[in-house]
Design a protein around this motif. Structure first.
Motif, PDB file in Angstrom:
ATOM      1  N   SER A 169       0.720  -0.774  -0.279  1.00  0.00           N
ATOM      2  CA  SER A 169       0.074  -0.013   0.218  1.00  0.00           C
ATOM      3  C   SER A 169       0.986   1.039   0.128  1.00  0.00           C
ATOM      4  O   SER A 169       2.666   1.133   0.510  1.00  0.00           O
ATOM      5  CB  SER A 169      -1.354   0.126   1.213  1.00  0.00           C
ATOM      6  OG  SER A 169      -1.764  -0.630   1.497  1.00  0.00           O
ATOM      7  N   GLU A 170       1.035   2.070  -0.447  1.00  0.00           N
ATOM      8  CA  GLU A 170       1.179   3.015  -0.534  1.00  0.00           C
ATOM      9  C   GLU A 170       0.246   4.623  -0.379  1.00  0.00           C
ATOM     10  O   GLU A 170      -0.509   4.801  -0.754  1.00  0.00           O
ATOM     11  CB  GLU A 170       1.355   3.892  -1.623  1.00  0.00           C
ATOM     12  CG  GLU A 170       2.470   5.140  -2.548  1.00  0.00           C
ATOM     13  CD  GLU A 170       3.946   4.921  -2.038  1.00  0.00           C
ATOM     14  OE1 GLU A 170       4.225   4.926  -0.554  1.00  0.00           O
ATOM     15  OE2 GLU A 170       4.759   4.813  -2.645  1.00  0.00           O
ATOM     16  N   ARG A 171       0.734   5.752  -0.038  1.00  0.00           N
ATOM     17  CA  ARG A 171      -0.020   6.934   0.454  1.00  0.00           C
ATOM     18  C   ARG A 171       1.167   8.637  -0.359  1.00  0.00           C
ATOM     19  O   ARG A 171       2.127   8.023  -0.139  1.00  0.00           O
ATOM     20  CB  ARG A 171       0.601   6.983   2.122  1.00  0.00           C
ATOM     21  CG  ARG A 171       1.221   7.436   2.444  1.00  0.00           C
ATOM     22  CD  ARG A 171       1.375   6.549   4.094  1.00  0.00           C
ATOM     23  NE  ARG A 171       3.030   7.448   5.053  1.00  0.00           N
ATOM     24  CZ  ARG A 171       2.936   8.231   5.522  1.00  0.00           C
ATOM     25  NH1 ARG A 171       2.934  10.121   5.856  1.00  0.00           N
ATOM     26  NH2 ARG A 171       4.044   8.668   5.905  1.00  0.00           N
ATOM     27  N   TYR A 172       0.291   8.913  -0.112  1.00  0.00           N
ATOM     28  CA  TYR A 172       0.776  10.412  -1.026  1.00  0.00           C
ATOM     29  C   TYR A 172       1.372  11.499   0.125  1.00  0.00           C
ATOM     30  O   TYR A 172       0.846  11.903   1.408  1.00  0.00           O
ATOM     31  CB  TYR A 172      -0.121  10.864  -1.654  1.00  0.00           C
ATOM     32  CG  TYR A 172       0.335  10.428  -2.786  1.00  0.00           C
ATOM     33  CD1 TYR A 172       0.086  10.735  -4.287  1.00  0.00           C
ATOM     34  CD2 TYR A 172      -1.685   9.438  -2.918  1.00  0.00           C
ATOM     35  CE1 TYR A 172       0.036   9.974  -5.482  1.00  0.00           C
ATOM     36  CE2 TYR A 172      -1.471   8.772  -4.360  1.00  0.00           C
ATOM     37  CZ  TYR A 172      -0.690   9.404  -5.562  1.00  0.00           C
ATOM     38  OH  TYR A 172      -0.943   8.392  -6.238  1.00  0.00           O
ATOM     39  N   PRO A 248       3.956  10.000  -4.205  1.00  0.00           N
ATOM     40  CA  PRO A 248       4.212   8.365  -3.517  1.00  0.00           C
ATOM     41  C   PRO A 248       5.404   8.755  -2.197  1.00  0.00           C
ATOM     42  O   PRO A 248       6.555   9.052  -3.063  1.00  0.00           O
ATOM     43  CB  PRO A 248       3.935   7.390  -4.393  1.00  0.00           C
ATOM     44  CG  PRO A 248       3.643   8.178  -5.892  1.00  0.00           C
ATOM     45  CD  PRO A 248       3.681   9.326  -5.844  1.00  0.00           C
ATOM     46  N   ASP A 266      -6.332  15.335   3.519  1.00  0.00           N
ATOM     47  CA  ASP A 266      -6.647  13.802   3.274  1.00  0.00           C
ATOM     48  C   ASP A 266      -6.498  13.493   1.381  1.00  0.00           C
ATOM     49  O   ASP A 266      -7.558  13.628   1.391  1.00  0.00           O
ATOM     50  CB  ASP A 266      -7.305  13.460   4.139  1.00  0.00           C
ATOM     51  CG  ASP A 266      -7.179  12.004   4.205  1.00  0.00           C
ATOM     52  OD1 ASP A 266      -6.382  10.822   3.954  1.00  0.00           O
ATOM     53  OD2 ASP A 266      -8.380  11.211   4.106  1.00  0.00           O
ATOM     54  N   PRO A 268      -6.497   9.939  -0.201  1.00  0.00           N
ATOM     55  CA  PRO A 268      -6.149   8.360  -0.867  1.00  0.00           C
ATOM     56  C   PRO A 268      -5.433   8.707  -1.547  1.00  0.00           C
ATOM     57  O   PRO A 268      -4.399   8.663  -2.324  1.00  0.00           O
ATOM     58  CB  PRO A 268      -7.511   8.148  -1.777  1.00  0.00           C
ATOM     59  CG  PRO A 268      -8.639   9.371  -2.134  1.00  0.00           C
ATOM     60  CD  PRO A 268      -7.801  10.817  -1.791  1.00  0.00           C
ATOM     61  N   GLY A 269      -4.333   7.217  -0.404  1.00  0.00           N
ATOM     62  CA  GLY A 269      -3.018   6.553  -1.515  1.00  0.00           C
ATOM     63  C   GLY A 269      -3.627   5.017  -2.322  1.00  0.00           C
ATOM     64  O   GLY A 269      -4.819   5.404  -3.075  1.00  0.00           O
ATOM     65  N   GLU A 271      -3.396   0.835  -3.199  1.00  0.00           N
ATOM     66  CA  GLU A 271      -2.405  -0.954  -3.625  1.00  0.00           C
ATOM     67  C   GLU A 271      -1.288  -0.804  -5.253  1.00  0.00           C
ATOM     68  O   GLU A 271      -2.633  -0.473  -5.938  1.00  0.00           O
ATOM     69  CB  GLU A 271      -3.206  -1.202  -3.296  1.00  0.00           C
ATOM     70  CG  GLU A 271      -4.076  -1.167  -1.994  1.00  0.00           C
ATOM     71  CD  GLU A 271      -5.202  -2.512  -1.214  1.00  0.00           C
ATOM     72  OE1 GLU A 271      -5.366  -3.151  -2.344  1.00  0.00           O
ATOM     73  OE2 GLU A 271      -5.251  -2.391  -0.822  1.00  0.00           O
TER      74      GLU A 271
END
Length: 300
Positions: A169-172, A248, A266, A268-269, A271
């Protein structure tokens, strides 16, 4: 092939056994059949091949000239057929000369393939890796062509009908160059909106993304002054200018030229998935490659 259509292929096993040992009783024992069954099969062979095949001799049966002509090619053909339907042997990475083909965007080239490449070169130095260009609009079409070993793509846009494994899973994060004059710490929402942004538009020319959607729901907007199709050009631009970007985390976390911050909104990241065709799922070499990808990312 017409001759084969008229012949029960199991009879060829009986003929091969009799040619190796022209004794019905012993051949039946080796074939795990009864003696009468082998006798019936021999009768069928004689009729199908229009030849007695075995004649009485002083020490039992002896092959006819036709049977002798069949001995070597029949043994060879049965050996090849047995090899063809046998389970493939274990994949030996160090001996392989395989060429792998994968589809990945430049984000995956850096976050997935670079960690994999180190282990691939060490464990399977004779293999080659071809990275094919990723085009979101064409990936479903390419997937249907059944020629690519692995696809790396986000879950939301992955084509249907492929085997799939989620890699991570990745987030910004908000990214700037080290020493950016206006970003010394996590910015407020107002400071965030005053920044000049570069954004990635994979299909080219877009100035609207997930960050803009989230801001629009709050009645806000940011300043996107540059749109580029590739992640690494965005990274280089941010590292050498005062532009910032929402990128990312895995792409920037080890880059000493960059600083990153939690954004004040917020976003969204996603997958990241690894995908492959069903026909490759049980192939030993392909399974080894998939396991290598997972292991390389776990080690990283």
């Amino acid at each position: 092939m017409d001759n084969l259509k008229r012949l029960d292929l199991n009879l060829l096993l009986t003929l091969d056994a009799l040619l190796k040992d022209p004794n019905v009783t012993r051949a039946a024992r080796k074939l795990n059949l009864s003696q009468p069954t082998v006798s019936v099969q021999l009768a069928k062979l004689r009729k199908s091949l229009d030849d007695p095949l075995f004649l009485p001799g002083p020490r039992g049966m002896r092959p006819t000239a036709r049977a002798e002509l069949l001995r070597a090619p029949l043994a060879q053909a049965l050996a090849l057929l047995d090899k063809a339907i046998s389970s493939p042997g274990p994949f030996i990475p160090g001996e392989s000369l395989h060429t792998w083909q994968v589809i990945a965007a430049d984000y995956c080239e850096n976050t997935v393939l670079l960690p994999v490449l180190k282990n691939l070169r060490r464990e399977a130095p004779g293999t080659r890796l071809a990275v094919l260009e990723n085009a979101n609009s064409q990936i479903a079409q390419v997937a249907g062509q059944d020629k690519v070993d692995l696809f790396f793509h986000i879950r939301e846009e992955s084509p249907q009908g492929l085997r799939c494994r989620m890699l991570f899973s990745e987030r910004y994060v908000l990214v700037s160059r080290a020493g950016h004059p206006w970003l010394k710490s996590t910015p407020t929402l107002r400071q965030f909106l005053d920044l000049d942004f570069v954004m990635i538009s994979p299909d080219g020319g877009g100035f609207w993304g997930n960050t803009d959607i989230a801001l629009s729901e709050m009645g806000l907007s940011r300043k996107v002054v540059l749109s580029v199709p590739h992640f690494m050009f965005a990274v280089f631009t941010i590292a050498t200018t005062d532009l910032v970007g929402m990128l990312p985390l895995r792409l920037v976390r080890d880059n000493p030229q960059l600083h990153y911050f939690a954004p004040p909104v917020d976003i969204p990241g996603f997958e990241m998935n690894m995908l492959w065709h069903e026909h490759l799922h049980r192939e030993p070499a392909h399974k080894w490659l998939r396991d290598l990808v997972v292991r390389s990312l776990e080690e990283g």
